[in-house]
Design an enzyme around this catalytic site. Structure first.
Site, mmCIF file in Angstrom:
data_model
loop_
_atom_site.group_PDB
_atom_site.id
_atom_site.type_symbol
_atom_site.label_atom_id
_atom_site.label_comp_id
_atom_site.label_asym_id
_atom_site.label_seq_id
_atom_site.Cartn_x
_atom_site.Cartn_y
_atom_site.Cartn_z
ATOM 1 N N HIS A 102 -79.429 45.499 62.143
ATOM 2 C CA HIS A 102 -78.734 46.324 63.132
ATOM 3 C C HIS A 102 -78.199 45.444 64.251
ATOM 4 O O HIS A 102 -78.606 44.288 64.383
ATOM 5 C CB HIS A 102 -79.692 47.364 63.708
ATOM 6 C CG HIS A 102 -81.032 46.777 64.077
ATOM 7 N ND1 HIS A 102 -82.094 46.760 63.198
ATOM 8 C CD2 HIS A 102 -81.482 46.148 65.188
ATOM 9 C CE1 HIS A 102 -83.134 46.163 63.762
ATOM 10 N NE2 HIS A 102 -82.787 45.776 64.976
ATOM 11 N N GLN A 167 -79.684 50.863 68.579
ATOM 12 C CA GLN A 167 -79.612 49.812 67.559
ATOM 13 C C GLN A 167 -79.019 50.352 66.256
ATOM 14 O O GLN A 167 -79.745 50.574 65.276
ATOM 15 C CB GLN A 167 -81.019 49.250 67.290
ATOM 16 C CG GLN A 167 -81.600 48.479 68.464
ATOM 17 C CD GLN A 167 -83.100 48.276 68.315
ATOM 18 O OE1 GLN A 167 -83.867 49.229 68.297
ATOM 19 N NE2 GLN A 167 -83.541 47.036 68.205
ATOM 20 N N ASP A 199 -85.755 39.670 60.680
ATOM 21 C CA ASP A 199 -86.242 40.928 61.228
ATOM 22 C C ASP A 199 -85.897 42.085 60.305
ATOM 23 O O ASP A 199 -84.778 42.167 59.791
ATOM 24 C CB ASP A 199 -85.570 41.137 62.601
ATOM 25 C CG ASP A 199 -86.064 42.368 63.310
ATOM 26 O OD1 ASP A 199 -87.260 42.395 63.643
ATOM 27 O OD2 ASP A 199 -85.272 43.306 63.512
ATOM 28 N N LEU A 204 -82.116 46.932 54.819
ATOM 29 C CA LEU A 204 -80.677 46.680 54.909
ATOM 30 C C LEU A 204 -79.804 47.795 54.330
ATOM 31 O O LEU A 204 -78.721 48.059 54.837
ATOM 32 C CB LEU A 204 -80.320 45.362 54.211
ATOM 33 C CG LEU A 204 -80.955 44.083 54.762
ATOM 34 C CD1 LEU A 204 -80.366 42.855 54.074
ATOM 35 C CD2 LEU A 204 -80.786 43.980 56.279
ATOM 36 N N GLU A 241 -89.960 39.574 57.672
ATOM 37 C CA GLU A 241 -90.813 40.589 58.286
ATOM 38 C C GLU A 241 -90.737 41.843 57.427
ATOM 39 O O GLU A 241 -89.792 42.629 57.527
ATOM 40 C CB GLU A 241 -90.337 40.911 59.710
ATOM 41 C CG GLU A 241 -91.288 41.823 60.444
ATOM 42 C CD GLU A 241 -90.646 42.999 61.152
ATOM 43 O OE1 GLU A 241 -91.369 43.765 61.789
ATOM 44 O OE2 GLU A 241 -89.406 43.159 61.077
#
Ligand code: NOJ
Length: 536
Positions: A102, A167, A199, A204, A241
């Protein structure tokens, strides 16, 4: 030969929180450069920087407004290059947080995208005229968000966001977005960073009827990124992550068909972390042993990243309902200590400031399999501030000495980005680097000693893990590296309880305590919360 990241000590830090060189109350890159000696002295091999890009800071930099510039209070790109040079000159590495899922809602891409349905960048984000799509995706920030869709008045449509509504998620179905983000990756690798902490990398893509996590399309994109990195650069690392169970994480390492990895080099091992705290609180090793027994062998070249705390809440997504209730009752008895499902406190306050327990946790971190990632300040037992909003209470200024602002900044205290911890138990007057460096028995010197011992001991870095038969459940006792031809075989004993415990060493074993050089055999008595590393 192992890859560097399989044997390294990582250290996570926030530039804003580490050291302020110009007295504006915010840590900066120049300030960090002044503290590299400290990190090298501690034994750090790789620094992980929380996001440093320009950002309105609605999620402390995880809301990027420009991938090609650095947040103004941190310094300019030139300063970042100098930092990289200094880090590399010391033989250390540096990775940066890469926020790919994001952007900020103030990123020019989003400002253009939301302007009109006909915008050339409309399709760079995920738009819908209804909030009914992707209902099976969980809401992550449950304290503040009620939907993964947010309304945009400009066009009367909704945009998709997995985190804060400020975001918006990028649309990876659009090849132009994929290309734009690969360009960002290239830019930072060309600059010389040694890799990325990726991150929210599981999120996605979006697909109807799924949780919108771990989708095959996401894996395909990661594979492509890995291929690009391997084809053009040496010795870089992709650390993901992904907060999932170890068995589900295996897919993120990929499979090159020859026993190797072709996606991420490393992933955080989220589930083991809360079980270390649980094992300690219950004086029972069962859940630690269970989760590690359930952790699959990784492809060649891959590695787990293990940790005790980080900049977020102590995440409790990977525990059962009962375990969650137990963890909250012990570690977050007050509502202000909670964030989402987790606990927004630091290591030392979680353990009541008991240095025996803090050292014990570090001993487990530094002897169990995986590459340890330390969180800045935990090596001195820094406190937290639950009065600050969001997760800011675990991101307060580093405590360097007992001078004003704990030596973090010469700005007036009121100008600091966040107040330095000043309470009696954890405040900078008592808990600081300078005082602990001067005291050979301090937590800092103890942790440093463990790091040094681990680095000199290949068995602790990569030796196979075998649980010690017959050890009481109140202890965590194991052998590392019995497979290495004995030279470095190391037996590690931990007492998770507040009572002395007897541990019987394997028959015939004559071992040497790595720290005291005492010879030990037969039955060993462990004092409450004691830990011992024995070579033999
Ligand atoms: C995970 C990061 O660790 C956290 O701090 C952030 O809020 C979210 N991703 C969103 O980027």
């Amino acid at each position: 030969m192992a890859n560097w990241y399989q044997n390294a000590i990582f250290y996570e830090l926030h530039v804003r929180a580490f050291n302020d060189s110009n007295g504006d109350g915010h840590g900066d890159l120049a300030g960090l450069r002044q503290k590299l000696d400290y990190l090298q002295w501690l034994g750090v091999d790789c620094i992980w920087l929380l996001p440093i890009n320009a950002s309105p800071l609605k999620d402390d930099g995880y809301d990027v407004a420009s991938y090609y510039t650095i947040h103004p209070t941190f310094g300019f790109l030139e300063e970042f290059k100098l930092l990289l040079e200094d880090v590399h000159a010391r033989g250390m590495k540096l990775i940066v947080d890469m926020v790919m899922n994001h952007t900020s809602d103030e990123h020019p891409w989003f400002i253009e995208s939301k302007r009109s349905k006909d915008s050339p960048l409309r399709d760079w984000y995920v738009w819908s005229d209804t909030t009914e799509k992707y209902k099976d995706a969980r809401i992550i920030f449950t304290d503040s968000e009620t939907s993964n869709w947010a309304y945009s008045a400009e066009t009367g449509e909704y945009y998709w966001h997995r985190f804060y509504s400020a975001q918006p998620d990028l649309n990876y179905d659009n090849p132009a977005v994929q290309q734009a983000m690969m360009d960002v990756v290239r830019f930072w690798l060309d600059m010389g960073v040694d890799g990325f902490r990726l991150d929210a990398i599981a999120n996605l893509y979006e697909r109807e009827g799924t949780t919108c996590e771990n989708l095959p399309e996401t894996h395909a994109f990661i594979k492509e990124m890995r291929r690009f990195v391997e084809a053009n650069y040496d010795d870089r690392v992709l650390l993901g992550e992904v907060n999932q169970w170890p068995r589900d994480l295996l897919a993120y390492f990929g499979d090159d068909g020859q026993g190797g990895s072709d996606e991420l080099h490393m992933c955080f091992h989220f589930p083991v972390m809360p079980r270390l705290y649980m094992g300690l609180a219950m004086a029972d090793n069962t859940s630690i042993i269970d989760i590690l027994n359930d952790t699959p062998t990784l492809p060649n070249g891959a590695q787990w990243a293990t940790f005790l705390r980080n900049h977020d809440e102590l995440s409790l997504e990977m525990v059962t309902k009962e375990e969650h209730a137990y963890m909250w009752s012990v570690y977050a008895p007050k509502p202000e200590m909670r964030f989402g499902l987790g606990v927004r406190r630091r290591l030392a306050p979680l353990l009541g400031g008991d240095v025996r327990k803090i050292a014990l946790m570090h001993s487990m971190l530094l002897t169990l399999p995986g590459t340890p990632v330390l969180y800045y300040g935990d090596e001195i037992g820094m406190g937290d501030n639950v009065k600050l909003p969001d997760r800011n209470g675990v991101r307060t200024p580093m405590q360097w000495n007992s001078e004003s602002n704990g030596g973090f900044s010469f700005a007036p205290a009121a100008k600091l980005y966040a107040p330095v911890i000043a309470d009696k138990k954890f405040g900078f007057a008592k808990i600081n680097v300078e005082a602990q460096q001067a005291d050979p028995d301090s937590l800092l010197n103890t942790v440093r000693g463990m790091i040094t011992a681990r680095k000199a001991n290949p068995a602790l870095q990569s030796g196979a893990l075998v649980w010690m038969a017959g050890a009481p459940k109140e202890t965590l006792c194991f052998t590392r590296g019995a497979d290495d031809g004995q030279q470095y075989t190391t037996h590690v004993l931990h007492n998770l309880s507040d009572q002395p415990q007897q541990v019987k060493l394997p028959d015939g074993l004559e071992a040497t305590d790595i720290f005291t050089t005492e010879r030990v055999s037969g039955e060993v008595t462990l004092a409450p919360y004691a830990w011992r590393w024995l070579r033999g």
